[in-house]
Design a protein around this motif. Structure first.
Motif: not given
Length: 236
Positions: A22, A60, A62, A64, A117-119, A121, A158, A235
């Motif tokens: 991360e 979801q 993610s 970054h 970090l962009q999620n 969904k 992730k 995760e």
């Protein structure tokens, strides 16, 4: 586990393995993956991963993007969009570079040019049969002044969801979407030990247990309704 990338600029310093961490730097060393440079900004890039289990319910993902803090202006070498595919190995393919069957393709998501970090969904939970994830980066943004080439750089990737690995194992999935389930345990995974136990030499058997028949039916048609067999989201 990262398996393959379409390209890497400097290996191993900018390896796909860096995307498992991360952090954007380890000590004073930057930690990220970088594509090779390209004159055409529309050339896509891909990262291929093998998830922790071959049967997962994914909710979801993610991403970054990496900010090149050691370069003048500290540019963010992201892409305009990102897309995700889930699938399994094609056991009948002789092409080692293209031996995957993708059973699900997500919509395109806009990727902000921001160092965070962009999620993303998914529209609904997706059953990943086979345990392979392909991340597609579409549309290059940042050009490098040193060589006038476009790059994509990523700090971290992730996937979040629920693993069904303690109860089932996928067997021989094919292009039509049919697959077998090897029963590893009849217990509710929420009541099982956190430590993964060896399944033992059990054999495939007809699914005569009514609850298992219902589970398979739900997994095919209503994956979001299957809650009594899955563990807490983690995760994968």
């Amino acid at each position: 586990m990262p398996l393959r990338r379409l390209s890497t600029d400097r290996f191993p310093a900018e390896s796909i393995f860096n995307t498992l961490d991360e952090r954007d730097r380890v000590g004073r060393t930057p930690s990220y993956w970088s594509s090779a440079g390209h004159h055409n900004p529309s050339v896509p890039e891909t990262l291929l991963y093998h998830l922790k289990a071959d049967l997962c319910l994914i909710t979801q993902l993610s991403i970054h993007p990496f900010q090149v803090f050691y370069y003048p202006g500290s540019p963010i070498c992201s892409s305009h969009y990102v897309r995700f595919r889930f699938g399994h190995l094609d056991n009948h393919s002789h092409d080692k570079n293209n031996n995957y069957v993708w059973t699900y393709t997500s919509p395109q998501f806009a990727l902000a040019q921001e160092n965070r970090l962009q999620n993303f969904k998914l529209p609904e939970p997706v059953l990943c049969i086979g345990g392979y994830l392909l991340v597609e980066f579409l549309g290059r943004v940042q050009i490098c002044d040193a060589d006038d080439l476009y790059y994509i750089c990523v700090t971290h990737v992730k996937a979040m969801g629920r693993s069904l690995a303690k109860s089932f194992r996928v067997v021989d999935p094919d292009e039509s979407g049919k697959f077998g389930l090897k029963v590893l345990s009849y217990s509710d995974p929420q009541k099982m030990n956190d430590k993964e136990e060896e399944a033992g030499p059990s054999v495939l058997r007809p699914m005569r247990n009514r609850r298992l028949e219902q589970l398979v039916d739900f997994l095919h048609r209503h994956p979001t309704d299957v809650v009594q067999y899955v563990s807490d989201e983690e995760e994968v």
